[in-house]
Design a protein around this motif. Structure first.
Motif, PDB file in Angstrom:
ATOM      1  N   ASN A 306      11.541  -1.603   3.497  1.00 13.36           N
ATOM      2  CA  ASN A 306      11.644  -2.556   4.819  1.00 13.36           C
ATOM      3  C   ASN A 306      10.589  -3.473   4.839  1.00 13.36           C
ATOM      4  N   TYR A 307       9.375  -3.046   4.609  1.00  6.46           N
ATOM      5  CA  TYR A 307       8.451  -3.984   4.629  1.00  6.46           C
ATOM      6  C   TYR A 307       8.027  -5.101   3.401  1.00  6.46           C
ATOM      7  N   PHE A 308       8.133  -4.283   2.561  1.00  3.63           N
ATOM      8  CA  PHE A 308       8.016  -5.172   1.270  1.00  3.63           C
ATOM      9  C   PHE A 308       9.203  -5.185   0.212  1.00  3.63           C
ATOM     10  N   PRO A 309      10.253  -5.874   0.423  1.00  3.52           N
ATOM     11  CA  PRO A 309      11.307  -5.688  -0.424  1.00  3.52           C
ATOM     12  C   PRO A 309      11.143  -5.947  -1.790  1.00  3.52           C
ATOM     13  N   ASP A 310      10.322  -6.746  -2.094  1.00  5.34           N
ATOM     14  CA  ASP A 310       9.965  -7.299  -3.445  1.00  5.34           C
ATOM     15  C   ASP A 310       9.267  -6.200  -4.351  1.00  5.34           C
ATOM     16  N   CYS A 311       8.862  -5.274  -3.611  1.00  3.18           N
ATOM     17  CA  CYS A 311       7.927  -4.056  -4.018  1.00  3.18           C
ATOM     18  C   CYS A 311       8.767  -3.077  -4.980  1.00  3.18           C
ATOM     19  N   ILE A 526      -0.570   1.799   8.988  1.00  2.00           N
ATOM     20  CA  ILE A 526      -1.496   1.824   7.986  1.00  2.00           C
ATOM     21  C   ILE A 526      -1.168   0.593   7.134  1.00  2.00           C
ATOM     22  N   ALA A 527       0.307   0.265   6.773  1.00  2.00           N
ATOM     23  CA  ALA A 527       0.617  -0.857   6.059  1.00  2.00           C
ATOM     24  C   ALA A 527      -0.068  -2.053   6.721  1.00  2.00           C
ATOM     25  N   GLU A 528       0.007  -2.296   8.258  1.00  2.00           N
ATOM     26  CA  GLU A 528      -0.527  -3.549   8.592  1.00  2.00           C
ATOM     27  C   GLU A 528      -1.879  -3.562   8.517  1.00  2.00           C
ATOM     28  N   LEU A 529      -2.754  -2.434   8.717  1.00  2.00           N
ATOM     29  CA  LEU A 529      -3.995  -2.339   8.182  1.00  2.00           C
ATOM     30  C   LEU A 529      -4.756  -2.833   6.889  1.00  2.00           C
ATOM     31  N   ALA A 530      -3.773  -2.602   6.031  1.00  2.00           N
ATOM     32  CA  ALA A 530      -4.031  -3.014   4.552  1.00  2.00           C
ATOM     33  C   ALA A 530      -3.850  -4.538   4.408  1.00  2.00           C
ATOM     34  N   LEU A 531      -2.953  -4.972   5.193  1.00  2.00           N
ATOM     35  CA  LEU A 531      -2.582  -6.563   5.166  1.00  2.00           C
ATOM     36  C   LEU A 531      -3.819  -7.071   5.829  1.00  2.00           C
ATOM     37  N   ARG A 532      -4.257  -6.694   6.997  1.00  2.00           N
ATOM     38  CA  ARG A 532      -5.201  -7.290   7.611  1.00  2.00           C
ATOM     39  C   ARG A 532      -6.453  -7.218   6.918  1.00  2.00           C
ATOM     40  N   VAL A 533      -7.011  -6.449   6.030  1.00  2.00           N
ATOM     41  CA  VAL A 533      -7.959  -6.337   5.306  1.00  2.00           C
ATOM     42  C   VAL A 533      -8.024  -6.947   3.754  1.00  2.00           C
ATOM     43  N   SER A 534      -6.767  -7.210   3.627  1.00  2.00           N
ATOM     44  CA  SER A 534      -6.571  -7.838   2.259  1.00  2.00           C
ATOM     45  C   SER A 534      -6.651  -6.797   1.100  1.00  2.00           C
ATOM     46  N   VAL A 535      -6.124  -5.657   1.204  1.00  2.00           N
ATOM     47  CA  VAL A 535      -6.221  -4.673   0.246  1.00  2.00           C
ATOM     48  C   VAL A 535      -4.613  -4.142  -0.076  1.00  2.00           C
ATOM     49  N   PRO A 537      -1.356  -2.536  -0.155  1.00  2.00           N
ATOM     50  CA  PRO A 537      -0.950  -1.679   0.912  1.00  2.00           C
ATOM     51  C   PRO A 537      -0.785  -0.126   0.272  1.00  2.00           C
ATOM     52  N   LEU A 538      -0.191  -0.221  -1.056  1.00  2.00           N
ATOM     53  CA  LEU A 538      -0.034   1.176  -1.629  1.00  2.00           C
ATOM     54  C   LEU A 538      -1.501   2.045  -1.519  1.00  2.00           C
ATOM     55  N   TYR A 539      -2.601   1.386  -1.791  1.00  2.00           N
ATOM     56  CA  TYR A 539      -3.833   1.855  -1.843  1.00  2.00           C
ATOM     57  C   TYR A 539      -4.085   2.698  -0.574  1.00  2.00           C
ATOM     58  N   TRP A 610       3.761  -9.431  -4.209  1.00  2.00           N
ATOM     59  CA  TRP A 610       5.018  -9.187  -3.161  1.00  2.00           C
ATOM     60  C   TRP A 610       4.304  -9.043  -1.627  1.00  2.00           C
ATOM     61  N   CYS A 611       2.950  -9.117  -1.484  1.00  2.00           N
ATOM     62  CA  CYS A 611       2.291  -9.156  -0.097  1.00  2.00           C
ATOM     63  C   CYS A 611       2.122 -10.447   0.538  1.00  2.00           C
ATOM     64  N   PHE A 612       2.116 -11.509  -0.221  1.00  2.00           N
ATOM     65  CA  PHE A 612       1.777 -12.847   0.238  1.00  2.00           C
ATOM     66  C   PHE A 612       2.616 -13.612   1.133  1.00  2.00           C
ATOM     67  N   LEU A 613       4.001 -13.225   1.049  1.00  2.00           N
ATOM     68  CA  LEU A 613       4.902 -13.867   2.026  1.00  2.00           C
ATOM     69  C   LEU A 613       4.589 -13.082   3.372  1.00  2.00           C
ATOM     70  N   LEU A 614       4.469 -11.949   3.313  1.00  2.00           N
ATOM     71  CA  LEU A 614       4.147 -11.232   4.643  1.00  2.00           C
ATOM     72  C   LEU A 614       2.990 -11.605   5.353  1.00  2.00           C
ATOM     73  N   SER A 615       1.851 -11.688   4.481  1.00  2.00           N
ATOM     74  CA  SER A 615       0.501 -12.202   4.852  1.00  2.00           C
ATOM     75  C   SER A 615       0.759 -13.699   5.570  1.00  2.00           C
ATOM     76  N   VAL A 616       1.343 -14.498   5.110  1.00  2.00           N
ATOM     77  CA  VAL A 616       1.510 -15.946   5.773  1.00  2.00           C
ATOM     78  C   VAL A 616       2.324 -15.605   6.913  1.00  2.00           C
ATOM     79  N   ASN A 617       3.230 -14.711   7.199  1.00  2.00           N
ATOM     80  CA  ASN A 617       3.930 -14.296   8.465  1.00  2.00           C
ATOM     81  C   ASN A 617       3.060 -14.075   9.441  1.00  2.00           C
ATOM     82  N   ILE A 618       2.198 -13.297   8.945  1.00  3.48           N
ATOM     83  CA  ILE A 618       1.080 -12.588   9.899  1.00  3.48           C
ATOM     84  C   ILE A 618       0.414 -13.716  10.370  1.00  3.48           C
ATOM     85  N   VAL A 619      -0.117 -14.444   9.473  1.00  4.38           N
ATOM     86  CA  VAL A 619      -1.181 -15.777  10.074  1.00  4.38           C
ATOM     87  C   VAL A 619      -0.266 -16.496  11.002  1.00  4.38           C
ATOM     88  N   THR A 620       0.881 -16.966  10.553  1.00  2.24           N
ATOM     89  CA  THR A 620       1.623 -17.876  11.444  1.00  2.24           C
ATOM     90  C   THR A 620       1.908 -17.150  12.765  1.00  2.24           C
TER      91      THR A 620
END
Length: 635
Positions: A306-311, A526-535, A537-539, A610-620
């Motif tokens: 759902n969150y990362f279709p390209d993963c 937790i997925a959103e937290l990983a994106l916010r701290v640029s880690v 998400p699987l970690y 596969w996280c970059f697109l979602l990160s751009v959406n978050i910033v937008t």
């Protein structure tokens, strides 16, 4: 003289039993009168004391009545308590958070059945304007649910033909009957079976086997409890009489003091508890090794899609390659701890031979492997091999022979289990076609739909669907991004420490709530937290998923814990004492796995494409919301 001493001791036993039985039926008032005349009579109470007593009784009655309807009160009052979310937060995020908190409360308190709570998104998301029904309903039977369903159907066919019992007895006969080795055998067998069967079914099947072996080693459990509880001089004789009932004269135990016999019996009782407690723990650990082993693993896959279709890093094979070594490591550490706490007793050769004979006798009663068991074994191995080799990442899998992206683990699973419904359970014979005298009874397949229907926990499939619907709503409404923005201070925590904190928090939370409900609630955050701290998400998401299965401290934490506790031989303090250290060992094991072979397998040290697109959406989204805030201020 020995006979006379025995008769005297036996007489003492009878006298003591008579006295105890008289005391047990002695009226309560007479016990009070024995203490002296200083006890106040019931007629001497003052009116004030009577009034307090009456009020206390009224409060007690009221509290009992409230408890009888506490679930109904929760269902009625919880929506009212959380109504401020709808008016004090951003419109769409507030509505979604309202539904999420409402469902989390119902899941944790079980005010409604878990499956009924899981269907609330179908009612609430469309009516509150969060998601249309055509986007909510498909979440209840996505591809991940079919993979789960195929695993459950395969498990029901294994149970139908008793293959799991044959595997268990064979493994136990190989490891031997020394208590420490038997605990290891129980844990290995339970963990292996729970990779494919449900943890609850594995525990329910293994506990009777464990009890039968222990009775052969140590005798009746209730007798052991009596010996440890009654510190009287006749306990040694009673134990000898107990052995006289079970053994020949040549097999009498050594003559020892009462204290020595009590000490040995207490130790045997500890070993018994170790056997009972290791089975549910091993079942919970084993379920983490495969995607179909436990529901949180499937929640992870569904929410990743759902969150990362390209993963596409995690599938059945890659998860097994990561989680199976972790399972073995934790299982070994858990075995050392449980053996240290409960095991280590060297049983007598006589008891060992009895236990070995019991296992051999049970295995012999199963008879030779018949055609149906052989067929189930073949399809089970084929099922596992095809799932492992479809796309294992480190080598080219067989999926390259098909159009890219078309064949998944769910397709593989459904193909194999579909064969079970028409493959014959008896060996086909050409003679039958040419023998007019042969019986013309219809052939029986390996698995009937009625058996599969009865065995599949459909409520869990609805629970998975509710989780996927909730994750979809969190993503579409922007709630996950909104929560992630408020977790920004956690960016200061080193990622390795964050992994341990996340695992520890979810392992503690899941002691009081369903592991499926726990991961559904927290994984989007937790997925959103990983994106916010640029880690990567699987970690964060993988240790959170595994940690949800590490519920060891309370009987109510998991159904396997409840089954073991329901035997009546374990106390809550036994589970808390053992489970606390097990949780610590689990957290350390997950942390080690994530920072060693997990980093290498999933490239966790780098931020993935596969996280970059979602990160751009978050910033937008963040800039848009900031602009909207400024506009409102200007107005």
């Amino acid at each position: 003289m020995p006979i006379a001493r025995s008769l005297a001791s036996y007489g003492a036993v009878v006298v003591v039993k008579i006295v105890l039985s008289l005391l047990s039926i002695w009226p309560q008032d007479s016990k009070c009168s024995l203490a002296g005349s200083s006890q106040p009579d019931s007629t001497s109470f003052s009116p004030k004391t009577e009034q307090k007593t009456t009020q206390g009784m009224k409060i007690s009655v009221l509290s009992k009545k409230l408890w009888c309807v506490h679930k109904q009160l929760l269902v009625l009052l919880t929506p009212l308590v959380f109504l401020p979310f709808l008016f004090t937060l951003p419109e769409k995020e507030g509505k979604c958070l309202y539904v999420v908190v409402l469902m989390a409360t119902f899941w944790c308190t079980e005010a409604l059945p878990l499956a009924v709570t899981a269907m609330l998104p179908i009612c609430l998301f469309p009516t509150l304007g969060i998601l249309p029904a055509k986007m909510v309903c498909p979440q209840y039977f996505i591809e991940t649910n079919f993979l789960f369903l195929s695993g459950l159907v395969m498990a029901s066919s294994i149970e139908e033909w008793g293959l799991h019992r044959r595997i268990a007895l064979k493994v136990l006969s190989i490891v031997g009957v020394k208590p420490a080795w038997l605990i290891l055998g129980m844990m290995l067998t339970s963990s292996f079976l729970s990779m494919w069967l449900s943890n609850t079914a594995t525990t329910a099947m293994m506990l009777p086997i464990a009890n039968a072996i222990l009775e052969s080693l140590f005798g009746d459990l209730e007798s052991l409890k009596l010996v440890t509880c009654k510190a009287v001089t006749w306990s040694h004789l009673w134990l000898m009489m107990h052995f006289l009932k079970r053994t020949d004269a040549s097999e009498l135990p050594d003559v020892r003091t009462t204290e020595e016999i009590r000490s040995e019996s207490e130790y045997q009782l500890k070993v018994w508890k170790g056997f009972l407690i290791c089975i549910p723990y091993a079942a919970s650990i084993g379920g983490t090794a495969t995607l179909t082993g436990t529901a949180p693993n499937l929640i992870l896959i569904g929410q990743l899609k759902n969150y990362f279709p390209d993963c596409d890093l995690i599938n059945f094979g890659s998860w097994f390659a990561f989680a199976f070594p972790l399972m073995l490591l934790f299982l070994f550490l858990g075995w050392l701890w449980i053996s240290f706490l409960y095991g280590g007793l060297n049983a007598r050769a006589l008891a060992e031979s009895r236990a070995k004979a019991l296992m051999e006798d049970d295995y012999r009663k199963l008879g030779p492997m018949n055609f149906a068991e052989g067929a189930i074994s073949f399809f089970f191995v084929l099922f596992a091999v095809l799932l492992f080799t479809r796309d294992p990442k480190f080598v080219t899998g067989w999926s390259v022979f098909f159009k890219k992206g078309y064949v998944s683990d769910a397709v593989t699973g459904v193909i194999i289990v579909s064969i079970l419904f028409f493959f014959p359970s008896q060996k086909p014979s050409l003679k039958w076609w040419f023998d007019p005298k042969a019986s013309n009874t219809p052939y029986v397949p390996l698995l009937s739909w009625k058996k599969a229907q009865d065995s599949v926990p459909w409520n869990i499939i609805l629970l998975l669907g509710g989780g996927f619907a909730m994750a979809k709503a969190c993503e579409e409404s922007g709630l996950a991004s909104w929560i992630g923005g408020h977790l920004q201070p956690l960016a200061e925590v080193p990622p390795a420490a964050a992994v341990m904190l996340i695992t520890a928090f979810l392992a503690c939370f899941t002691e009081f709530a369903s592991n499926t409900a726990t991961i559904i609630i927290f994984l989007p955050v937790i997925a959103e937290l990983a994106l916010r701290v640029s880690v990567n998400p699987l970690y964060f998401m993988i240790p959170a998923t595994v940690g949800c299965s590490y519920a060891f401290m309370l009987p109510v934490s998991t159904p396997p814990n409840s089954i073991a506790f329901a035997s009546g031989h374990l106390m809550v303090k036994d589970m808390v004492k053992t489970g606390f250290v097990m949780n610590i060992l689990g957290i350390l094991s997950v942390s080690l796995a994530m920072n060693t072979w997990g980093v290498a397998m999933f490239s966790l040290s780098s931020y993935p494409d596969w996280c970059f697109l979602l990160s751009v959406n978050i910033v937008t989204t963040r800039l848009t919301s900031a602009g909207g805030t400024k506009t409102r201020k200007n107005h």
